[in-house]
Scaffold this motif. Sequence first.
Motif, PDB file in Angstrom:
ATOM      1  N   LEU A  76      -4.539   3.241   8.215  1.00  0.00           N
ATOM      2  CA  LEU A  76      -3.378   2.440   7.812  1.00  0.00           C
ATOM      3  C   LEU A  76      -3.279   1.789   6.437  1.00  0.00           C
ATOM      4  O   LEU A  76      -2.291   1.799   5.769  1.00  0.00           O
ATOM      5  CB  LEU A  76      -3.796   1.020   8.748  1.00  0.00           C
ATOM      6  N   LEU A  79      -1.680   4.913   4.649  1.00  0.00           N
ATOM      7  CA  LEU A  79      -0.059   4.720   4.820  1.00  0.00           C
ATOM      8  C   LEU A  79       0.269   3.790   3.586  1.00  0.00           C
ATOM      9  O   LEU A  79       1.498   4.315   3.108  1.00  0.00           O
ATOM     10  CB  LEU A  79       0.114   4.240   6.148  1.00  0.00           C
ATOM     11  N   TRP A  80      -0.345   2.640   3.690  1.00  0.00           N
ATOM     12  CA  TRP A  80       0.174   1.821   2.606  1.00  0.00           C
ATOM     13  C   TRP A  80      -0.067   2.097   1.467  1.00  0.00           C
ATOM     14  O   TRP A  80       0.892   2.117   0.421  1.00  0.00           O
ATOM     15  CB  TRP A  80      -0.622   0.489   2.806  1.00  0.00           C
ATOM     16  N   ASN A  83       2.957   4.562   0.223  1.00  0.00           N
ATOM     17  CA  ASN A  83       4.111   3.954   0.072  1.00  0.00           C
ATOM     18  C   ASN A  83       4.884   4.565   1.341  1.00  0.00           C
ATOM     19  O   ASN A  83       6.397   4.677   1.243  1.00  0.00           O
ATOM     20  CB  ASN A  83       4.937   4.271  -1.297  1.00  0.00           C
ATOM     21  N   ASP A  84       4.205   4.778   2.304  1.00  0.00           N
ATOM     22  CA  ASP A  84       4.953   5.067   3.441  1.00  0.00           C
ATOM     23  C   ASP A  84       6.123   4.179   3.952  1.00  0.00           C
ATOM     24  O   ASP A  84       5.779   2.719   3.867  1.00  0.00           O
ATOM     25  CB  ASP A  84       4.058   5.571   4.848  1.00  0.00           C
ATOM     26  N   ARG A  86       6.779   3.100   6.731  1.00  0.00           N
ATOM     27  CA  ARG A  86       6.544   2.163   8.125  1.00  0.00           C
ATOM     28  C   ARG A  86       5.589   0.993   7.498  1.00  0.00           C
ATOM     29  O   ARG A  86       5.361   0.212   8.256  1.00  0.00           O
ATOM     30  CB  ARG A  86       5.597   3.137   8.947  1.00  0.00           C
ATOM     31  N   THR A  87       5.211   1.196   6.356  1.00  0.00           N
ATOM     32  CA  THR A  87       4.176   0.020   5.833  1.00  0.00           C
ATOM     33  C   THR A  87       5.216  -0.715   4.773  1.00  0.00           C
ATOM     34  O   THR A  87       4.239  -1.916   3.841  1.00  0.00           O
ATOM     35  CB  THR A  87       3.168   0.630   5.306  1.00  0.00           C
ATOM     36  N   GLU A  88       6.437  -0.805   4.630  1.00  0.00           N
ATOM     37  CA  GLU A  88       7.081  -1.551   3.772  1.00  0.00           C
ATOM     38  C   GLU A  88       6.829  -2.900   3.784  1.00  0.00           C
ATOM     39  O   GLU A  88       6.959  -3.838   3.163  1.00  0.00           O
ATOM     40  CB  GLU A  88       8.741  -1.183   3.934  1.00  0.00           C
ATOM     41  N   PHE A  90       4.352  -4.461   4.900  1.00  0.00           N
ATOM     42  CA  PHE A  90       3.073  -5.154   4.656  1.00  0.00           C
ATOM     43  C   PHE A  90       2.938  -5.789   3.365  1.00  0.00           C
ATOM     44  O   PHE A  90       3.206  -5.239   2.312  1.00  0.00           O
ATOM     45  CB  PHE A  90       2.034  -3.682   4.697  1.00  0.00           C
ATOM     46  N   THR A  94      -1.664  -8.994   4.110  1.00  0.00           N
ATOM     47  CA  THR A  94      -1.934  -7.970   5.444  1.00  0.00           C
ATOM     48  C   THR A  94      -2.849  -6.924   4.734  1.00  0.00           C
ATOM     49  O   THR A  94      -3.823  -6.653   5.484  1.00  0.00           O
ATOM     50  CB  THR A  94      -0.746  -7.388   5.715  1.00  0.00           C
ATOM     51  N   ILE A  95      -2.752  -6.612   3.692  1.00  0.00           N
ATOM     52  CA  ILE A  95      -3.726  -5.435   3.121  1.00  0.00           C
ATOM     53  C   ILE A  95      -5.075  -5.951   2.890  1.00  0.00           C
ATOM     54  O   ILE A  95      -6.237  -5.465   3.299  1.00  0.00           O
ATOM     55  CB  ILE A  95      -3.230  -4.980   1.847  1.00  0.00           C
ATOM     56  N   LEU A  98      -6.652  -6.293   6.173  1.00  0.00           N
ATOM     57  CA  LEU A  98      -7.008  -4.828   6.425  1.00  0.00           C
ATOM     58  C   LEU A  98      -8.403  -4.485   5.991  1.00  0.00           C
ATOM     59  O   LEU A  98      -9.534  -4.154   6.488  1.00  0.00           O
ATOM     60  CB  LEU A  98      -6.182  -3.984   6.236  1.00  0.00           C
TER      61      LEU A  98
END
Length: 123
Positions: A76, A79-80, A83-84, A86-88, A90, A94-95, A98
Amino acid sequence: MTDTASKLTRKRRHLRVPVLPDEEQQIKRNAAAAGRSVAAYLRNVGLGYEVRGILDNRRVEELARINGDLGRLGGLLKLWLTNDTRTEAFGEATIRALLSKIEDTQDKMHAVMRAVIIPRAER
């Protein structure tokens, strides 16, 4: 089974060892904790082998599960960082959550590792 091993099993001898009732119970508990019969447990101890308990195997399985959790959390984070799309959604919170979860999971892993490595007598 080799010929030598089969000859040894046929010529096996039995030893009698007198013990007190409480000693007998402790030996039986130790054998059960190691996942062995009393005879196999005493044979291994008497021959100087390290008797590994089934608890060690459970801890190894627990370490594998924790390692999998770390891998998923790391995925995860990766991904962040890349700059995927799916993680916009986040955000920084959130980070940070994580990263905190990764640190907590590492602490769990270290606790299990200490329990496996440090003998019970030293704890």
